[in-house]
Scaffold this active site. Structure first.
Site, mmCIF file in Angstrom:
data_model
loop_
_atom_site.group_PDB
_atom_site.id
_atom_site.type_symbol
_atom_site.label_atom_id
_atom_site.label_comp_id
_atom_site.label_asym_id
_atom_site.label_seq_id
_atom_site.Cartn_x
_atom_site.Cartn_y
_atom_site.Cartn_z
ATOM 1 C CD GLU A 1 47.238 41.071 41.278
ATOM 2 O OE1 GLU A 1 47.011 41.997 40.487
ATOM 3 O OE2 GLU A 1 46.398 40.659 42.103
ATOM 4 C CD GLU B 1 47.370 41.561 46.593
ATOM 5 O OE1 GLU B 1 46.285 41.853 46.048
ATOM 6 O OE2 GLU B 1 48.469 41.934 46.172
HETATM 7 C C1 BGP Z 1 45.569 43.389 43.431
HETATM 8 C C2 BGP Z 1 46.787 44.196 43.731
HETATM 9 C C3 BGP Z 1 46.755 45.005 44.972
HETATM 10 C C4 BGP Z 1 45.401 45.416 45.456
HETATM 11 C C5 BGP Z 1 44.284 44.463 45.144
HETATM 12 C C6 BGP Z 1 42.896 45.017 45.306
HETATM 13 O O1 BGP Z 1 45.400 43.349 42.068
HETATM 14 O O2 BGP Z 1 47.943 43.387 43.790
HETATM 15 O O3 BGP Z 1 47.694 46.034 44.824
HETATM 16 O O4 BGP Z 1 45.129 46.728 45.295
HETATM 17 O O5 BGP Z 1 44.369 43.893 43.873
HETATM 18 O O6 BGP Z 1 42.543 45.764 44.190
HETATM 19 P P1 BGP Z 1 41.923 47.197 44.308
HETATM 20 O O7 BGP Z 1 42.908 47.981 45.081
HETATM 21 O O8 BGP Z 1 41.759 47.711 42.932
HETATM 22 O O9 BGP Z 1 40.640 47.020 45.023
#
Ligand code: BGP
Length: 462
Positions: free
Chosen positions: A172, A361
């Site tokens: 990201e 993701e």
């Molecule tokens: C993205 C990241 C991840 C992951 C995901 C979910 O921004 O790359 O690392 O964690 O989001 O977010 P969260 O963990 O805050 O629910």
């Protein structure tokens, strides 16, 4: 016959700092993540023995990974995305020699995946960089960091060239615009000028590393990674449509640089109007021309954009501020669920860049209920994933080249945004609470068998 190609990469994605734990074990240095016990948007704290965090032990993947990988293999994973913690390899970021224990750990981890025919997809930097680089060089605002990152990347490319063929540079990369400490190692009150200069260095580093990867690893493929902040116009008022275009460019711009090799023309206007003047050398321009092999992104939700100041009720979502969409439901954490958006996104990216796309993701963070008989009926998660995979199918039918799908958090882990255990994404439940209590025992949820069937049928049975 399946709509998905025979070698479609089904799997899951995790990140070192959210699963491994062992934050100070075997020579690991401190990273930005270790200073954020309450997550990305929480306070930055000085690290002492007293202020512990759930991430210190994570889900103890550092020790329990053989058990977890065995479960991923049981679901039929073709690929597992995780990251290397830079601070396990170079604890302060600028040592002459890498840390042997860190290198050994990832050797064992990759061997374990390969044992089951699971390909590693490895992110070089997932929301963590050595504090040593921030304290000594000022993070990514210093050009020296490009060199340090290259040295780290070359070290791991050399070491794992026979084991890892799929790589991602920065997770990201657009997060720096919303959280500069995690993104580029800068103070949160940094100016746009400072953040964009640091990001420029990061983009150059990414391009240089793409070149190293191609040179060092035969048959390698390396991609970028962007948080897709898809926004729709809140209304058909042309002013809202323009606003949505402008907002979408805030994240598309990174794909432009990394897939086309130059800054897009709209950024010239943006930089001029915001008094941003970047130091870009001739060599930088040459380096940027080395583009990625594929584009990857995270997609959890969409939002809206409006030109009407009164309607700009900014709700904090993933990392992006968007106006809520009146037509969409939301998760327990307020993230709006929009499977159709994934089709819009895949088509948009493919139309613009014509590179293979990898969804690295996607998933639903939800509170799960562990029943007394040990079962967890996560139908809501199945429903979310099913609807999104259905839209990937539609996109493939549209002609989009999709390489793979690694849903986020196939095993419960510590959330990045809020550092909570109770925000669960997994097919595998981990017995640990937000207070850090629990046996860390792993248990299969209902979605475990569901995803297994999805992979087995190559996406035909959803
Ligand atoms: C993205 C990241 C991840 C992951 C995901 C979910 O921004 O790359 O690392 O964690 O989001 O977010 P969260 O963990 O805050 O629910």
């Amino acid at each position: 016959m399946s709509v998905f190609s025979e070698n479609f990469l089904w799997g899951g994605a995790v990140a070192a700092n959210q699963v491994e734990g062992a934050y100070n074990i075997d020579g690991k240095g401190l990273s930005t993540s270790d200073l954020l016990p309450n997550g990305l948007f929480g306070e930055i704290v000085e690290r002492t023995d007293k202020n512990s965090s759930l991430k210190d032990n994570g889900i103890d993947f550092y020790n329990l990974y053989p058990e977890d990988i065995k479960l991923f293999a049981e679901m039929g994973f073709k690929v597992l995305r995780t990251s290397i913690a830079w601070t396990r390899i170079f604890p302060n970021g600028d040592e002459k020699h890498p840390n042997k224990d860190g290198l050994d750990f990832y050797d064992h981890l990759f061997d374990e995946m390969l044992k089951y025919g699971i390909q590693p997809l490895i992110t070089l930097s997932h929301f963590e960089m050595p504090m040593g680089i921030i304290n000594k060089y000022g993070g990514w605002k210093n050009r020296k960091t490009i060199e340090l990152f290259e040295n780290y990347a070359v070290t791991v490319f050399d070491r794992y060239k026979n084991k890892v063929k799929l790589w991602l540079t920065f997770n990201e990369i657009n997060i720096a615009l919303h959280e500069p400490f995690t993104g580029v190692g800068l103070a949160r009150n940094s100016s746009r000028q400072e953040i964009f200069q640091a990001l420029h260095h990061q983009l150059v580093a990414s391009a240089r590393v793409v070149k190293h990867c191609h040179n060092i690893i035969e048959g390698s493929k390396i991609g970028n990674m962007v948080a897709a902040g898809l926004v729709y116009p809140l209304s058909c008022n042309p002013a809202d449509v323009v606003q949505a275009m402008v907002q979408n460019r805030e994240w598309l711009f990174f794909n432009d640089v990394q897939a086309r090799g130059t800054y897009p023309s709209y950024m010239t206007r943006y930089f001029t109007e915001n008094n941003i003047s970047l130091e870009i050398t001739e060599q930088d321009r040459i380096d940027l021309a080395e583009t990625v092999d594929f584009l990857s992104f995270s997609y959890y939700m969409s939002g809206c954009a409006t030109a009407d100041e009164n309607k700009k009720i900014q709700e904090r979502g993933n990392i992006l501020n968007m106006v809520p969409n009146p037509h969409l439901p939301a998760s327990d954490w307020g993230w709006q669920i929009d499977p159709d958006g994934l089709r819009v996104l895949l088509n948009t990216l493919y139309d613009l860049y014509q590179k293979p796309l990898f969804i690295v993701e996607n998933g639903l963070g939800a509170k799960d209920n562990l029943h007394s008989d040990g079962t967890i009926c996560d139908d809501y998660r199945i429903e979310y994933l099913k609807a999104h995979i259905q839209q990937i199918k539609e996109s493939i039918k549209d002609g989009v080249d999709v390489m793979g799908y690694t849903c986020w958090g196939p095993i419960d882990l510590i959330s990045a945004g809020t550092a909570q255990m109770s925000k669960r994404y997994g097919f595998i439940y981990v017995d640990r609470t937000d207070n850090g209590e629990g046996s860390l025992t792993r248990m299969k949820k209902k979605s475990f068998d569901w995803y297994k069937k999805v992979i087995e049928s190559n996406g035909e049975i959803l």
